[in-house]
Design a protein around this motif. Structure first.
Motif, PDB file in Angstrom:
ATOM      1  N   LEU A 148     -10.587  -5.590  -5.956  1.00 12.27           N
ATOM      2  CA  LEU A 148     -11.374  -4.234  -4.834  1.00 12.27           C
ATOM      3  C   LEU A 148     -12.220  -3.823  -5.690  1.00 12.27           C
ATOM      4  O   LEU A 148     -12.130  -3.531  -6.807  1.00 12.27           O
ATOM      5  CB  LEU A 148     -10.637  -2.991  -4.938  1.00 12.27           C
TER       6      LEU A 148
ATOM      7  N   TYR B 282      -5.038  -2.550   7.840  1.00 17.95           N
ATOM      8  CA  TYR B 282      -6.066  -3.165   6.991  1.00 17.95           C
ATOM      9  C   TYR B 282      -6.581  -4.212   7.942  1.00 17.95           C
ATOM     10  O   TYR B 282      -5.745  -4.694   8.644  1.00 17.95           O
ATOM     11  CB  TYR B 282      -5.598  -3.653   5.959  1.00 17.95           C
TER      12      TYR B 282
ATOM     13  N   SER C 250       0.904  -1.220   0.039  1.00 18.42           N
ATOM     14  CA  SER C 250      -0.318   0.013  -0.435  1.00 18.42           C
ATOM     15  C   SER C 250       0.630   1.563   0.189  1.00 18.42           C
ATOM     16  O   SER C 250       2.258   1.491   0.622  1.00 18.42           O
ATOM     17  CB  SER C 250      -0.510  -0.135   0.634  1.00 18.42           C
ATOM     18  N   GLN C 251       0.254   2.286  -0.679  1.00 23.35           N
ATOM     19  CA  GLN C 251       0.898   3.293  -0.376  1.00 23.35           C
ATOM     20  C   GLN C 251       0.353   4.703   0.639  1.00 23.35           C
ATOM     21  O   GLN C 251      -0.552   4.628   0.492  1.00 23.35           O
ATOM     22  CB  GLN C 251       1.026   4.070  -1.891  1.00 23.35           C
ATOM     23  N   GLY C 252       1.458   5.272   1.099  1.00 28.97           N
ATOM     24  CA  GLY C 252       0.639   6.438   2.261  1.00 28.97           C
ATOM     25  C   GLY C 252      -0.170   7.022   1.065  1.00 28.97           C
ATOM     26  O   GLY C 252      -0.001   7.850   0.126  1.00 28.97           O
ATOM     27  N   GLY C 253      -1.265   7.375   1.315  1.00 29.07           N
ATOM     28  CA  GLY C 253      -2.378   8.944   0.500  1.00 29.07           C
ATOM     29  C   GLY C 253      -2.897   7.755  -0.586  1.00 29.07           C
ATOM     30  O   GLY C 253      -4.300   8.637  -0.639  1.00 29.07           O
ATOM     31  N   SER C 254      -2.520   6.567  -0.329  1.00 28.20           N
ATOM     32  CA  SER C 254      -4.033   5.666  -1.649  1.00 28.20           C
ATOM     33  C   SER C 254      -4.611   4.644  -0.402  1.00 28.20           C
ATOM     34  O   SER C 254      -3.881   3.834   0.054  1.00 28.20           O
ATOM     35  CB  SER C 254      -3.069   5.094  -2.315  1.00 28.20           C
ATOM     36  N   GLU C 255      -5.935   4.697  -0.699  1.00 28.41           N
ATOM     37  CA  GLU C 255      -6.191   3.598  -0.567  1.00 28.41           C
ATOM     38  C   GLU C 255      -6.319   2.366  -0.068  1.00 28.41           C
ATOM     39  O   GLU C 255      -6.940   1.854   0.626  1.00 28.41           O
ATOM     40  CB  GLU C 255      -8.181   4.173   0.192  1.00 28.41           C
ATOM     41  N   LYS C 256      -5.511   2.098  -1.082  1.00 29.82           N
ATOM     42  CA  LYS C 256      -6.039   0.782  -2.268  1.00 29.82           C
ATOM     43  C   LYS C 256      -4.610   0.216  -1.923  1.00 29.82           C
ATOM     44  O   LYS C 256      -3.626   0.143  -1.141  1.00 29.82           O
ATOM     45  CB  LYS C 256      -5.684   0.959  -3.483  1.00 29.82           C
ATOM     46  N   LEU C 257      -5.398  -1.793  -1.366  1.00 28.53           N
ATOM     47  CA  LEU C 257      -3.744  -2.613  -1.037  1.00 28.53           C
ATOM     48  C   LEU C 257      -3.790  -2.867  -1.972  1.00 28.53           C
ATOM     49  O   LEU C 257      -4.330  -3.665  -2.889  1.00 28.53           O
ATOM     50  CB  LEU C 257      -4.967  -3.547  -0.075  1.00 28.53           C
TER      51      LEU C 257
ATOM     52  N   TYR D 237     -13.688  -6.386  -1.110  1.00 28.73           N
ATOM     53  CA  TYR D 237     -13.321  -7.133  -1.980  1.00 28.73           C
ATOM     54  C   TYR D 237     -13.673  -8.419  -2.465  1.00 28.73           C
ATOM     55  O   TYR D 237     -14.904  -9.043  -1.816  1.00 28.73           O
ATOM     56  CB  TYR D 237     -12.025  -7.263  -1.945  1.00 28.73           C
TER      57      TYR D 237
ATOM     58  N   TYR E  93     -14.348  -0.977   3.185  1.00 29.57           N
ATOM     59  CA  TYR E  93     -13.892  -2.181   1.882  1.00 29.57           C
ATOM     60  C   TYR E  93     -14.114  -2.944   1.268  1.00 29.57           C
ATOM     61  O   TYR E  93     -14.912  -3.939   2.081  1.00 29.57           O
ATOM     62  CB  TYR E  93     -12.337  -2.410   1.357  1.00 29.57           C
TER      63      TYR E  93
ATOM     64  N   HIS F 297     -14.948   1.687  -2.429  1.00 29.24           N
ATOM     65  CA  HIS F 297     -14.639   1.500  -0.831  1.00 29.24           C
ATOM     66  C   HIS F 297     -15.462   2.827  -0.812  1.00 29.24           C
ATOM     67  O   HIS F 297     -15.373   3.847  -0.858  1.00 29.24           O
ATOM     68  CB  HIS F 297     -12.816   1.805  -0.227  1.00 29.24           C
TER      69      HIS F 297
ATOM     70  N   PHE G 152      -2.679  -6.583  -4.270  1.00 26.11           N
ATOM     71  CA  PHE G 152      -2.121  -7.547  -3.960  1.00 26.11           C
ATOM     72  C   PHE G 152      -1.932  -8.982  -5.198  1.00 26.11           C
ATOM     73  O   PHE G 152      -1.184  -8.501  -6.162  1.00 26.11           O
ATOM     74  CB  PHE G 152      -3.754  -8.425  -3.492  1.00 26.11           C
TER      75      PHE G 152
ATOM     76  N   GLY H 174      -5.077   6.477   4.379  1.00 25.76           N
ATOM     77  CA  GLY H 174      -3.628   6.890   4.483  1.00 25.76           C
ATOM     78  C   GLY H 174      -2.765   5.174   3.989  1.00 25.76           C
ATOM     79  O   GLY H 174      -1.794   6.026   3.884  1.00 25.76           O
ATOM     80  N   GLY H 175      -3.414   4.315   4.222  1.00 23.82           N
ATOM     81  CA  GLY H 175      -2.853   3.087   3.423  1.00 23.82           C
ATOM     82  C   GLY H 175      -2.415   2.562   4.914  1.00 23.82           C
ATOM     83  O   GLY H 175      -0.981   1.247   4.541  1.00 23.82           O
ATOM     84  N   TYR H 176      -2.244   2.408   5.760  1.00 24.23           N
ATOM     85  CA  TYR H 176      -2.095   1.537   7.263  1.00 24.23           C
ATOM     86  C   TYR H 176      -3.089   0.773   7.712  1.00 24.23           C
ATOM     87  O   TYR H 176      -4.912   1.401   7.715  1.00 24.23           O
ATOM     88  CB  TYR H 176      -1.878   2.646   7.852  1.00 24.23           C
TER      89      TYR H 176
END
Lengths: 112, 112
Positions: free
Chosen positions: B45, B101, A93-100, B35, B33, B48, A102, B97-99
């Motif tokens: 995804l 989950y 995941s990227q900081g600032g993006s909500e996506k994970l 999925y 989210y 979200h 895989f 912020g990508g943290y």
């Protein structure tokens, strides 16, 4: 865009064998990296994570080190057990993006 | 324990009959989210919510809708399920912020 590549499975090992599952990533910036485990019929559980270069995540005997120079986050365990049989997903995941994001997953089977 | 709860664990629906899957969280996370995970594939995804802001993935079919009436609950509505919609549906939350989950155990949908 960002992507994660995992080694193709399935992987079959005998109990007490050494495990490595390779994971490499492509991303701009400095992503956070994760390993998730999925047991049959279950959701995803976070196994370990690393948020910056050279961090080592560890849990339940599994380890992975965030290698920026090789853009890798390989999963290792010194001695697998039958109960480790599951599908393992590498993700970022990227900081600032909500996506994970895989990888495709690697199925591990451990035989007694 | 604080967690993400999905109900039901298994859902059988008829071809074309609307179905709703539920997700609740006690983590007070900002982001929820949905999925879709088909057999032997990575989770994909669908969309979200960041608080009340809805974010749809470009390739999510119109057949899939979502509602988030409050912070704790999020619903996935499939208006006219087809055989190809049979899958495991995973709900997840994060602090943003990508943290952070956290995944639920999933609902396995069967379409007959």
């Amino acid at each position: 865009g960002d992507s994660v590549t995992q080694m193709e499975g399935p992987v079959t090992l005998s109990e007490e064998a050494f495990l490595t599952i390779n994971c490499t990533y492509t991303a701009t910036g400095y992503p956070s990296l994760f390993w998730y485990v999925q047991y049959p019929g279950e959701g995803l559980q976070l196994l370990l994570k690393a948020t910056k270069a050279d961090d080592k995540g560890s849990n339940k005997g599994f380890e992975a080190t965030y290698r920026k120079e090789t853009t890798s986050f390989h999963l290792e365990k010194g001695s697998v057990q039958v109960s480790d049989s599951a599908v393992y997903f590498c993700a970022l995941s990227q900081g600032g993006s909500e996506k994970l994001v895989f990888g495709k997953g690697t199925k591990l089977t451990v035989n007694p | 324990d604080a967690m993400v709860i999905q109900n039901p664990r298994y859902q059988v629906t008829q071809f074309g009959k609307p179905v709703t899957l539920s997700c609740s969280q006690t983590l007070n996370h900002n982001v929820m989210y949905w999925y879709q995970q088909k057999s032997s594939q990575a989770p994909k995804l669908l969309f979200h919510y960041y608080d009340k802001d809805f974010n749809n993935e470009a390739d999510t079919p119109d057949n899939f809708q979502s509602r988030r009436p409050n912070t704790s609950f999020c619903f996935l509505d499939i208006r006219s399920p087809g055989l190809g919609d049979a899958a495991m549906y995973l709900c997840a939350t994060s602090i943003g912020g990508g943290y952070g989950y956290t995944f639920g155990s999933g609902t396995r949908l069967t379409v007959v």
